[in-house]
Design a protein around this motif. Structure first.
Motif, PDB file in Angstrom:
ATOM      1  N   VAL A   1      17.219  37.071 -10.132  1.00 57.25           N
ATOM      2  CA  VAL A   1      16.190  37.974 -10.314  1.00 57.25           C
ATOM      3  C   VAL A   1      16.011  38.379 -11.947  1.00 57.25           C
ATOM      4  O   VAL A   1      16.927  38.957 -12.133  1.00 57.25           O
ATOM      5  N   ASN A   2      15.261  38.089 -12.581  1.00 57.85           N
ATOM      6  CA  ASN A   2      14.960  38.383 -13.904  1.00 57.85           C
ATOM      7  C   ASN A   2      14.904  40.002 -13.962  1.00 57.85           C
ATOM      8  O   ASN A   2      13.800  40.979 -13.198  1.00 57.85           O
TER       9      ASN A   2
ATOM     10  N   GLN B   1      24.006  52.236 -24.330  1.00 58.29           N
ATOM     11  CA  GLN B   1      24.394  52.697 -22.980  1.00 58.29           C
ATOM     12  C   GLN B   1      25.406  51.823 -22.882  1.00 58.29           C
ATOM     13  O   GLN B   1      25.536  50.623 -22.949  1.00 58.29           O
ATOM     14  N   ILE B   2      26.649  52.449 -22.101  1.00 52.86           N
ATOM     15  CA  ILE B   2      27.914  51.314 -21.666  1.00 52.86           C
ATOM     16  C   ILE B   2      27.331  50.633 -20.348  1.00 52.86           C
ATOM     17  O   ILE B   2      26.545  50.872 -19.504  1.00 52.86           O
ATOM     18  N   LEU B   3      28.022  49.298 -20.464  1.00 56.42           N
ATOM     19  CA  LEU B   3      27.741  48.488 -19.201  1.00 56.42           C
ATOM     20  C   LEU B   3      26.342  47.993 -19.161  1.00 56.42           C
ATOM     21  O   LEU B   3      25.703  47.929 -18.048  1.00 56.42           O
ATOM     22  N   THR B   4      25.584  47.846 -20.352  1.00 60.66           N
ATOM     23  CA  THR B   4      24.301  47.564 -20.342  1.00 60.66           C
ATOM     24  C   THR B   4      23.849  46.307 -21.467  1.00 60.66           C
ATOM     25  O   THR B   4      24.112  46.724 -22.516  1.00 60.66           O
ATOM     26  N   GLU B   5      23.430  45.221 -20.944  1.00 57.42           N
ATOM     27  CA  GLU B   5      23.380  44.156 -21.657  1.00 57.42           C
ATOM     28  C   GLU B   5      21.858  44.240 -22.536  1.00 57.42           C
ATOM     29  O   GLU B   5      20.824  44.921 -21.643  1.00 57.42           O
ATOM     30  N   SER B   6      21.523  43.691 -23.546  1.00 60.18           N
ATOM     31  CA  SER B   6      20.269  43.839 -24.267  1.00 60.18           C
ATOM     32  C   SER B   6      19.616  42.675 -24.067  1.00 60.18           C
ATOM     33  O   SER B   6      18.191  42.615 -24.209  1.00 60.18           O
ATOM     34  N   PHE B   7      20.090  41.186 -23.492  1.00 61.56           N
ATOM     35  CA  PHE B   7      19.348  40.263 -23.056  1.00 61.56           C
ATOM     36  C   PHE B   7      19.872  39.809 -21.882  1.00 61.56           C
ATOM     37  O   PHE B   7      20.945  39.506 -21.396  1.00 61.56           O
ATOM     38  N   THR B   8      18.991  39.397 -21.096  1.00 59.86           N
ATOM     39  CA  THR B   8      19.039  38.563 -19.866  1.00 59.86           C
ATOM     40  C   THR B   8      18.119  37.400 -19.620  1.00 59.86           C
ATOM     41  O   THR B   8      17.038  37.482 -20.046  1.00 59.86           O
ATOM     42  N   GLY B   9      18.453  36.174 -18.969  1.00 53.36           N
ATOM     43  CA  GLY B   9      17.775  35.136 -18.559  1.00 53.36           C
ATOM     44  C   GLY B   9      18.236  34.560 -17.169  1.00 53.36           C
ATOM     45  O   GLY B   9      19.290  34.422 -16.886  1.00 53.36           O
ATOM     46  N   THR B  10      17.222  34.287 -16.465  1.00 53.97           N
ATOM     47  CA  THR B  10      17.533  33.698 -15.240  1.00 53.97           C
ATOM     48  C   THR B  10      16.528  32.279 -15.138  1.00 53.97           C
ATOM     49  O   THR B  10      15.619  32.305 -15.835  1.00 53.97           O
ATOM     50  N   TRP B  11      17.160  31.439 -14.199  1.00 56.09           N
ATOM     51  CA  TRP B  11      16.359  30.353 -14.100  1.00 56.09           C
ATOM     52  C   TRP B  11      16.535  29.578 -12.484  1.00 56.09           C
ATOM     53  O   TRP B  11      17.762  29.827 -12.045  1.00 56.09           O
TER      54      TRP B  11
ATOM     55  N   TYR C   1      10.874  13.174  -1.684  1.00 53.72           N
ATOM     56  CA  TYR C   1      10.513  13.036  -0.181  1.00 53.72           C
ATOM     57  C   TYR C   1      10.808  11.652   0.249  1.00 53.72           C
ATOM     58  O   TYR C   1      11.011  11.575   1.576  1.00 53.72           O
ATOM     59  N   LYS C   2      10.966  10.621  -0.518  1.00 56.37           N
ATOM     60  CA  LYS C   2      11.588   9.492   0.046  1.00 56.37           C
ATOM     61  C   LYS C   2      12.782   9.616   0.640  1.00 56.37           C
ATOM     62  O   LYS C   2      12.943   8.844   2.052  1.00 56.37           O
ATOM     63  N   TYR C   3      13.701  10.042   0.208  1.00 59.33           N
ATOM     64  CA  TYR C   3      14.945  10.319   0.614  1.00 59.33           C
ATOM     65  C   TYR C   3      15.396  11.729   1.170  1.00 59.33           C
ATOM     66  O   TYR C   3      16.664  11.874   1.898  1.00 59.33           O
ATOM     67  N   ASN C   4      14.275  12.392   1.334  1.00 60.62           N
ATOM     68  CA  ASN C   4      14.258  13.936   2.138  1.00 60.62           C
ATOM     69  C   ASN C   4      15.431  14.715   1.396  1.00 60.62           C
ATOM     70  O   ASN C   4      16.407  15.256   1.923  1.00 60.62           O
ATOM     71  N   VAL C   5      15.598  14.624  -0.004  1.00 55.25           N
ATOM     72  CA  VAL C   5      16.560  15.292  -0.781  1.00 55.25           C
ATOM     73  C   VAL C   5      16.128  16.154  -1.666  1.00 55.25           C
ATOM     74  O   VAL C   5      15.261  15.976  -2.464  1.00 55.25           O
ATOM     75  N   THR C   6      16.631  17.687  -1.583  1.00 53.57           N
ATOM     76  CA  THR C   6      16.104  18.248  -2.854  1.00 53.57           C
ATOM     77  C   THR C   6      17.317  18.967  -3.548  1.00 53.57           C
ATOM     78  O   THR C   6      18.405  19.231  -3.049  1.00 53.57           O
ATOM     79  N   ILE C   7      17.147  19.013  -4.898  1.00 51.90           N
ATOM     80  CA  ILE C   7      17.938  19.356  -5.864  1.00 51.90           C
ATOM     81  C   ILE C   7      17.638  20.835  -6.289  1.00 51.90           C
ATOM     82  O   ILE C   7      16.643  20.913  -6.906  1.00 51.90           O
ATOM     83  N   ASP C   8      18.629  21.767  -6.295  1.00 49.82           N
ATOM     84  CA  ASP C   8      18.494  23.146  -6.914  1.00 49.82           C
ATOM     85  C   ASP C   8      19.275  23.329  -8.070  1.00 49.82           C
ATOM     86  O   ASP C   8      20.574  23.242  -7.682  1.00 49.82           O
ATOM     87  N   TYR C   9      18.854  23.917  -9.128  1.00 53.93           N
ATOM     88  CA  TYR C   9      19.749  24.188 -10.446  1.00 53.93           C
ATOM     89  C   TYR C   9      19.743  25.747 -10.730  1.00 53.93           C
ATOM     90  O   TYR C   9      18.398  25.845 -11.202  1.00 53.93           O
ATOM     91  N   THR C  10      20.409  26.609 -10.551  1.00 53.13           N
ATOM     92  CA  THR C  10      20.020  28.020 -10.684  1.00 53.13           C
ATOM     93  C   THR C  10      21.034  28.525 -11.511  1.00 53.13           C
ATOM     94  O   THR C  10      22.143  28.096 -11.689  1.00 53.13           O
ATOM     95  N   GLY C  11      20.668  29.634 -12.350  1.00 57.54           N
ATOM     96  CA  GLY C  11      21.766  30.142 -13.160  1.00 57.54           C
ATOM     97  C   GLY C  11      21.129  31.442 -13.731  1.00 57.54           C
ATOM     98  O   GLY C  11      19.862  31.676 -13.706  1.00 57.54           O
ATOM     99  N   ASN C  12      21.993  32.159 -14.614  1.00 59.08           N
ATOM    100  CA  ASN C  12      21.581  33.304 -15.446  1.00 59.08           C
ATOM    101  C   ASN C  12      22.553  33.466 -16.659  1.00 59.08           C
ATOM    102  O   ASN C  12      23.350  32.718 -16.854  1.00 59.08           O
TER     103      ASN C  12
END
Length: 748
Positions: free
Chosen positions: A143-144, A606-616, A623-634
Motif C-alpha cells: 500500500v503506497n 527522523q530516524i528509520l524514515t525513508e524519503s521515497f517509497t513506491g509500490t505496484w 481467460y482461455k486457460y483460467n490463469v491469472t498472473i500477479d506481479y507485486t512489489g515495493n
C-alpha cells in the motif's frame, strides 16, 4: 444399418451438433476491445478483438448465462437459449463511477467514496490475494505511503508507518472500534483472517476529531464481512519453502429465521529455525498462533442494525540463539525472546428502536502478555472498554452527527515504571456537520472534546471541503488537529530488548499536530481504450510537544522528552489504477516525503524514515486457460539507522531496497483456486552490505563488555567497536527468497 448411421453422423458438420455464439461489445456507441465474454455454466469464454467482436464456438444446446465484463464498467448478463442455429448477442456496457466504493471511516457514516469530503483509500480482498500473507501487518507492504516497520530482529515486533510517521501515530480499528490499541499494537495485527475481510479503509492525516488519541498520523479500519455476504464455506491454506503453514477456514450458518452467524478460524505455524546470515540468531521469529472469530447479525424490523462479534487469540512466539529452547526461558545462559499472548475481544453495534438514526457501539478487549527478553521478564495486562453513542440527523442541506464516547483503560505490568495499576476513563463529546452548499460543493465542520485527568481538557477541530466539478473529477482540502498520549512499551520495544536503558527526563505532555491535506481524484479514458484512475495528495503536518526516542545523545540510552522545538512531516503521493486495453491491470503508487525534527536550531531527518517509497501490483488473466498472473512489489529509499557509537561499522543509512513477488493462480476448477509463486524474488535482506545486523550477537548478555564510569561501552580487544548487544538495528524483513503454494475453496 447402425454402423452406417454413425458413419454418416461422423462426417456431418460440427455446427449441426453444436452452435456458435458471436456478437460485439460496445460502450458509448463505440466498440470495446479486450472485454471479457464468457458462459458461466461451462466456464468457457473469450475476449473481444480490437473492433469489439467475439465468438465462442462448439456450444451444445441448452440455456446459459452469457456475461460480458470489463474493468471500470458495469458487468452485464444475458440469459440465452442455444438451439439449432448460431446466435448473435451484442452488449452495451456502461461506465462505473470513479472508484465508487462505500466507505465509513472518514465521517463515521456509510457514504459513497465519491461523496466523502475526507479522502479514503479502499483495498478489497482481491488486492490482498495478489500477494498472500498470514496477517494484515505483512499485507500492507504493497500500500503506497504505508509501511510495516520491523522494530526488533529477534522477536519481530512491528508497527505501521503512515506517511513516514512512527507506528504510535497510526490508529488501527476493527469495524470502527479501537480494538488494536496499547499492547496489541505490537502483536495484534496478526491473527485476523484475511478471508473474513470485506475491505480495508485507510485515512492519511489526523482523525482525532472523530477518533481521539492515537489517530494523529492516520488510521486503518479493517471492516469484516457481514454473514449474509460471506460464502457458505471457504478455506484457504498455503505453505512456503521456509516451512510456514497458514490456514483460514470459515463458514456461515443461520440460527432460526433472524440470526446469521459467520465463523472464521486462522492457524499459523512456523517452527523451522533458519540462520542464513550466520549470526547464530533465528532470522525469523518462530510462531504458533490460533485465532477464532465469530460474528452474529440479527435481523430486526425496519432493517435496523444489531450485530456482535468476538475473537479469541493465542500465540506462542520466540526468537533468539539457535540452540534456545523453552528450558532456557528467562535465564542468562542462552538468549531468547519468548512471548505468550492470550487475548479476547468483543464488539457490537445496536441501532435504537426509534425513528431517529441513533446507534450504540461498544467494544471490550482483555490482553495478557507473558514475555521474557533474555533474562528480563515483562508480564503485562491491559483491559480496554469503549462505548460510543451517535445520532445521525439530516436537516435540509445539513447532515449532522452528534456523539458521546467513553474509554476505560486498565494497564499493569511488572516493571518499576508501573508501581501500581493504571486506571483511566476518558469521556468525549464530538459533533460534525456536513453542509451541502450546492451540487458541486460540500463543506464539513467537526470538533471533539476529550477530558484526560493527566492532561486536562483537549479540543480537536477539523474542516474539510469537497469540490466535484464533473462526475470524474474531485478536489478535496482537509485541515485539522490531532493529539496523543504515550505508552512506552508499545512505542519503543527496544526498552526491553538489548542493553539500552529508558530515560524519561520530564513529565510528558500530550503531543499536538496540525495538518493540511490536498487531494485530487480523476478518471481518464483514452482513445486506445485505456482507463486511468488518479488519486494524488499533498500534505503538511506540524507537531509540537512531540515525543521522539533519542538514540543519539547517549548510545546506551533511549531518552524520552517533549521536543523543545518542532517536527514536520510533508510530502506528495500519487496512486494510479490503470486498465490497459489488452487486459493488463496495474496499480502503482509513489510517495516523496520529508520528515524532520528541529531542536536548538538544528534540523535532522527522523530516524528509520525513508524519503521515497513506491509500490505496484500488475495483474493479467488469460481467460482461455483460467490463469491469472500477479506481479507485486515495493521499493524504499534510504533511511537513517540507529548506530550504537561512532565506531559502529554498520551502515549509517540503509540502501535503496526492493521486495518483489510473483504469483500464478488457476481457477478453472469449480469452487477451487490453485495458486503458487515466489516471494522476495531479488532475495533482499537487511544484512546485504553489512558486517552484521545484531550487534555482539555472540555476547547477548554483555559479559565481555567493559564500561566507563558513565556507563558507556569502551573499545577493547574483545570489543573493538565499543558496542553492546543490540537487535534494534533492523528496518525490513529478514526473510529471503522462498516458494509458496496454496489452495482455496469457496462454496457460495
Amino acid at each position: 444399418m447402425k454402423f452406417l448411421l454413425l458413419f454418416v453422423i461422423s462426417f456431418l458438420p460440427l455446427n449441426l451438433l453444436s452452435q456458435e455464439i458471436s456478437g460485439r461489445v460496445f460502450s458509448n456507441e463505440q466498440p470495446l476491445p479486450f472485454a471479457n465474454v464468457y458462459i458461466k455454466e461451462i466456464q468457457k469464454g473469450t475476449i473481444t478483438d480490437e473492433n469489439g467482436f467475439y465468438s465462442i464456438n462448439n456450444i451444445k444446446k441448452g440455456q446459459y448465462n452469457l456475461i460480458a465484463s470489463f474493468t471500470g464498467y458495469k458487468t452485464q448478463k444475458k440469459r440465452i437459449t442455444v438451439n439449432n442455429k448460431n446466435i448473435n448477442i451484442n452488449f452495451h456496457l456502461n461506465e462505473l463511477a470513479i472508484l465508487d466504493e462505500v466507505v465509513v471511516t472518514g465521517t463515521l457514516k456509510a457514504v459513497s467514496r465519491l461523496e466523502s469530503p475526507v479522502p479514503v483509500e479502499v483495498y478489497s480482498p482481491t488486492f490482498l490475494k495478489k500477494n498472500p500473507t498470514p496477517n494484515i501487518f505483512e499485507a500492507l507492504q504493497n500500500v503506497n505511503g504505508v509501511r510495516p516497520q520491523i522494530n526488533c530482529s529477534v522477536c519481530n515486533t512491528g508497527d505501521i508507518h503512515i506517511n513516514g510517521l512512527e507506528g504510535p501515530y497510526t490508529l488501527v480499528l476493527i469495524d470502527g472500534m479501537p480494538i488494536v490499541s496499547g499492547l496489541s499494537t505490537v502483536y495484534g495485527l496478526s491473527g485476523i483472517p484475511n478471508s473474513l475481510i470485506e475491505q480495508i479503509e485507510i485515512v492519511k492525516g489526523p482523525a482525532s476529531s472523530l477518533y481521539g488519541s492515537e489517530a494523529v498520523g492516520g488510521l486503518i479500519n479493517i471492516i469484516t464481512k457481514l454473514p449474509e455476504n460471506a460464502p457458505i464455506v471457504f478455506a484457504d491454506s498455503y505453505v512456503s519453502g521456509w516451512g510456514e503453514v497458514n490456514t483460514d477456514i470459515g463458514f456461515k450458518a443461520r440460527l432460526g429465521s433472524k440470526t446469521d452467524i459467520l465463523t472464521g478460524i486462522n492457524y499459523y505455524n512456523y517452527s523451522n529455525p533458519i540462520d542464513n546470515n550466520n549470526d547464530n540468531f533465528t532470522d525469523v521469529t518462530l510462531q504458533d498462533r490460533i485465532s477464532v472469530f465469530q460474528k452474529w447479525n440479527f435481523k430486526r424490523s425496519n432493517n435496523r442494525i444489531f450485530s456482535m462479534a468476538g475473537r479469541f487469540y493465542y500465540e506462542d512466539r520466540w526468537g533468539g540463539e539457535m540452540q534456545w529452547n523453552p528450558s532456557y526461558r528467562g535465564g542468562n545462559q542462552i538468549y531468547g525472546e519468548s512471548i505468550y499472548t492470550n487475548r479476547f475481544e468483543i464488539l457490537g453495534k445496536y441501532q435504537l428502536p426509534i425513528d431517529e438514526k441513533m446507534f450504540l457501539q461498544f467494544s471490550y478487549t482483555d490482553h495478557h502478555q507473558n514475555s521474557v527478553y533474555g533474562d528480563t521478564p515483562y508480564i503485562a495486562d491491559q483491559r480496554i472498554g469503549f462505548t460510543q453513542f451517535t445520532w445521525d440527523k439530516p436537516l435540509k442541506n445539513h447532515d449532522l452527527l452528534f456523539g458521546v464516547a467513553a474509554r476505560y483503560n486498565f494497564y499493569n505490568d511488572n516493571t518499576p515504571a508501573t508501581p501500581k495499576a493504571d486506571k483511566l476513563v476518558i469521556p468525549s463529546l464530538f459533533i460534525q456537520d456536513e453542509i451541502k452548499l450546492n451540487e458541486k460543493h460540500n463543506l464539513l465542520l467537526g470538533s471533539r472534546y476529550d477530558y484526560d485527568k493527566r492532561h486536562g481538557n483537549i479540543f480537536t477541530p477539523r474542516i474539510a471541503y469537497k469540490f466535484k466539478p464533473t462526475d470524474n473529477d474531485i478536489f478535496r482540502v482537509n485541515a485539522g488537529t490531532g493529539f496523543r498520549v504515550v505508552n512506552l512499551f508499545t512505542e519503543e520495544h527496544a526498552a526491553l530488548t538489548g542493553a539500552r536503558d529508558v530515560v524519561i527526563t520530564e513529565t510528558l505532555k500530550p503531543e499536538r499536530s496540525y495538518n493540511v491535506n490536498l487531494n485530487y481524484m480523476t478518471k481518464i479514458f483514452t482513445k486506445s481504450s485505456i482507463i486511468i484512475g488518479l488519486d494524488a495528495s499533498a500534505w503538511y503536518t506540524y507537531f509540537n510537544n512531540i515525543i521522539l526516542p533519542d538514540y543519539d545523545t547517549n548510545p546506551n540510552q533511549i531518552i524520552y522528552d517533549n521536543l523543545d522545538g518542532k517536527a514536520i512531516s510533508q510530502g506528495v503521493s500519487i496512486n494510479m489504477d490503470i486498465m490497459f486495453s489488452n487486459g493488463i491491470k496495474l496499480l502503482a503508487g509513489a510517495t516523496i516525503q520529508d520528515v524532520s525534527k528541529t531542536e536548538n536550531n538544528v534540523t535532522e531527518r527522523q530516524i528509520l524514515t525513508e524519503s521515497f517509497t513506491g509500490t505496484w501490483a500488475a495483474s493479467y488473466k488469460n481467460y482461455k486457460y483460467n490463469v491469472t498472473i500477479d506481479y507485486t512489489g515495493n521499493i524504499y529509499g534510504p533511511m537513517r539507522l540507529p548506530l550504537l557509537s561512532d565506531l559502529d561499522p554498520r551502515q549509517a543509512e540503509s540502501p535503496f531496497r526492493s521486495i518483489q513477488n510473483i504469483q500464478l493462480t488457476f481457477d478453472g476448477l469449480k469452487n477451487f483456486e490453485i495458486y503458487g509463486g515466489v516471494k522476495n524474488l531479488l532475495n533482499w535482506t537487511p544484512n546485504k552490505g553489512n558486517p552484521f545486523i545484531i550487534a555482539r550477537s555472540h555476547d547477548p548478555f554483555d559479559e565481555d563488555v567493559s564500561f566507563d564510569n558513565d556507563g558507556n561501552a569502551i573499545a577493547t580487544a574483545n570489543n573493538p567497536y565499543a558496542l553492546t548487544f543490540d537487535p534494534a538495528y533492523v528496518y525490513g524483513p529478514n526473510q529471503g527468497r522462498r516458494l509458496f503454494f496454496g489452495l482455496r475453496y469457496t462454496l457460495n
